[in-house]
Enzyme design. Sequence first.
Site, PDB file in Angstrom:
ATOM      1  N   ASP A  62      -6.729  20.273 -13.239  1.00 41.32           N
ATOM      2  CA  ASP A  62      -7.108  19.002 -13.846  1.00 41.32           C
ATOM      3  C   ASP A  62      -6.718  19.066 -15.316  1.00 41.32           C
ATOM      4  O   ASP A  62      -7.318  19.803 -16.095  1.00 41.32           O
ATOM      5  CB  ASP A  62      -8.617  18.769 -13.669  1.00 41.32           C
ATOM      6  CG  ASP A  62      -9.061  17.404 -14.190  1.00 41.32           C
ATOM      7  OD1 ASP A  62      -8.406  16.864 -15.102  1.00 41.32           O
ATOM      8  OD2 ASP A  62     -10.087  16.894 -13.687  1.00 41.32           O
ATOM      9  N   LYS A  80      -8.410   8.061 -19.055  1.00 43.39           N
ATOM     10  CA  LYS A  80      -8.780   8.662 -20.338  1.00 43.39           C
ATOM     11  C   LYS A  80      -7.612   8.568 -21.325  1.00 43.39           C
ATOM     12  O   LYS A  80      -7.189   7.481 -21.640  1.00 43.39           O
ATOM     13  CB  LYS A  80      -9.242  10.110 -20.102  1.00 43.39           C
ATOM     14  CG  LYS A  80     -10.206  10.268 -18.917  1.00 43.39           C
ATOM     15  CD  LYS A  80     -11.556   9.614 -19.148  1.00 43.39           C
ATOM     16  CE  LYS A  80     -12.420   9.517 -17.891  1.00 43.39           C
ATOM     17  NZ  LYS A  80     -12.636  10.765 -17.177  1.00 43.39           N
ATOM     18  N   TYR A 111     -15.756  18.868 -14.220  1.00 42.79           N
ATOM     19  CA  TYR A 111     -16.159  17.465 -14.362  1.00 42.79           C
ATOM     20  C   TYR A 111     -17.138  17.095 -13.250  1.00 42.79           C
ATOM     21  O   TYR A 111     -16.901  17.424 -12.083  1.00 42.79           O
ATOM     22  CB  TYR A 111     -14.907  16.580 -14.287  1.00 42.79           C
ATOM     23  CG  TYR A 111     -15.191  15.126 -14.118  1.00 42.79           C
ATOM     24  CD1 TYR A 111     -15.830  14.403 -15.127  1.00 42.79           C
ATOM     25  CD2 TYR A 111     -14.839  14.453 -12.958  1.00 42.79           C
ATOM     26  CE1 TYR A 111     -16.109  13.058 -14.976  1.00 42.79           C
ATOM     27  CE2 TYR A 111     -15.098  13.105 -12.796  1.00 42.79           C
ATOM     28  CZ  TYR A 111     -15.741  12.414 -13.805  1.00 42.79           C
ATOM     29  OH  TYR A 111     -16.010  11.081 -13.643  1.00 42.79           O
ATOM     30  N   ARG A 171       0.841  -1.205   0.000  1.00 41.93           N
ATOM     31  CA  ARG A 171       0.000   0.000   0.000  1.00 41.93           C
ATOM     32  C   ARG A 171       0.880   1.261   0.000  1.00 41.93           C
ATOM     33  O   ARG A 171       0.435   2.344  -0.361  1.00 41.93           O
ATOM     34  CB  ARG A 171      -0.985   0.013   1.175  1.00 41.93           C
ATOM     35  CG  ARG A 171      -2.013   1.120   1.063  1.00 41.93           C
ATOM     36  CD  ARG A 171      -3.286   0.991   1.887  1.00 41.93           C
ATOM     37  NE  ARG A 171      -3.224   0.126   3.035  1.00 41.93           N
ATOM     38  CZ  ARG A 171      -2.633   0.421   4.201  1.00 41.93           C
ATOM     39  NH1 ARG A 171      -2.037   1.589   4.368  1.00 41.93           N
ATOM     40  NH2 ARG A 171      -2.637  -0.454   5.173  1.00 41.93           N
TER      41      ARG A 171
HETATM   42  C1  LIG Z   1     -12.985  11.144 -15.874  1.00 40.07           C
HETATM   43  C2  LIG Z   1     -12.492  12.431 -15.330  1.00 40.07           C
HETATM   44  C3  LIG Z   1     -12.109  12.525 -13.989  1.00 40.07           C
HETATM   45  C4  LIG Z   1     -12.240  11.368 -13.018  1.00 40.07           C
HETATM   46  O1  LIG Z   1     -11.367  10.335 -13.304  1.00 40.07           O
HETATM   47  P1  LIG Z   1     -11.662   8.791 -12.960  1.00 40.07           P
HETATM   48  O2  LIG Z   1     -10.469   8.087 -13.472  1.00 40.07           O
HETATM   49  O3  LIG Z   1     -12.946   8.434 -13.656  1.00 40.07           O
HETATM   50  O4  LIG Z   1     -11.820   8.703 -11.478  1.00 40.07           O
HETATM   51  C5  LIG Z   1     -11.601  13.734 -13.541  1.00 40.07           C
HETATM   52  N1  LIG Z   1     -11.500  14.810 -14.363  1.00 40.07           N
HETATM   53  C6  LIG Z   1     -11.880  14.762 -15.652  1.00 40.07           C
HETATM   54  C7  LIG Z   1     -11.741  15.971 -16.502  1.00 40.07           C
HETATM   55  C8  LIG Z   1     -12.386  13.566 -16.184  1.00 40.07           C
HETATM   56  O5  LIG Z   1     -12.778  13.533 -17.472  1.00 40.07           O
END
Ligand SMILES: *Cc1c(COP(=O)(O)O)cnc(C)c1O
Length: 346
Positions: free
Chosen positions: A163, A188, A92, A41
């Site tokens: 982000d 993504k 998001y 962990r």
């Molecule tokens: C999908 C997404 C997230 C969250 O990520 P996960 O891997 O689904 O937890 C955060 N920010 C943006 C812009 C996203 O498209």
Amino acid sequence: MDPSTLAVTLGRGAENPGDPVNAPVTFTSTYRAGGDVTYARDDNPSWHPFEEILGGLEGGTAVAFASGLAAASAVIETLPAGAVVVAPADAYNGTRRLLADLESRKRLRVNLIDMRGWEETEEACEDADLLWVESPSNPLLSIFDVDGLVQLGHQCGALVAVDNTFATPLRQRPLDFGADVVVHSATKLLAGHSDVVMGAAVAVQDDMIDALRTRRSLHGGVPGPMEAFLAARGLRTLAVRLERAETTAVELEVRLADHSAVEVVRYPGFGSMVSFDVEGGAKAADRVCEQVQVIVPATSLGGVETTIERRSKWALETHLPPGLLRLSVGLEHVEDLWDDLARALG
Ligand SMILES: *Cc1c(COP(=O)(O)O)cnc(C)c1O
């Protein structure tokens, strides 16, 4: 070196004659006593290739997490109780749900603002402890002045988190502007094949890096070794995937803007995401999603396959135009995608 070269060369591990060219995947929960690492962990060598590649691309030290939201949670958990978070109202929806949950339990105070307005942002920033930036935003693809927002946040004494999921480090490096931390949903574009859920936070300052690793260990948002391997493998081809998807997205944007059934097209000028509003609202948009045959009707984004979704069907996304379709452009041939879209729109 160019990012496309870094993505291929970083994170290879040892380089002695006879060593494997790719770092092995380490399936272990524990380590023999007496070494630096004791329990998985806290650390796993399988995280390192992903962390080294992403860190190199972003210009910082990457900390891998189990998902993008686990990374976002870790950043937010570095704040003291009662801290004020200023975030864009069109961030998001998972991030907004997380913030709303924390606010409802009095863990934080949250101020969601229209970050396109500079004065509103300046005013909100005055008592902010964390300024959360998402650019381009999901799914309206708004572009924000990341450089200016970092300066503003720091003038107010706030941490600034960005982000960077939609831009990827190949199109935007917020740490170069002085951002304190960059957050990614590696699910993504970074992993890029819609077969893994993973995230990361990247920082430069040692205290932030330590805080992120501590949160990961204490809250347990650790990625599995197989996920980390898949995400690192995805990163190797990020540059070529993004180039191809972007070229196609630019062409689709131009053709969509010309189509009589399309009201508005949103494209930030780079990247693989295009949002467009179809005439006839939610019903017409749903029909497009039902009619496509090459494009996959599905949520999420950034995979090799092109996906489409009417975002306003989700709770918390009711501020969006009802006919807004978010298109995540993949690697299929542009003419096959256009034939599919034109048929579905027709
Ligand atoms: C999908 C997404 C997230 C969250 O990520 P996960 O891997 O689904 O937890 C955060 N920010 C943006 C812009 C996203 O498209």
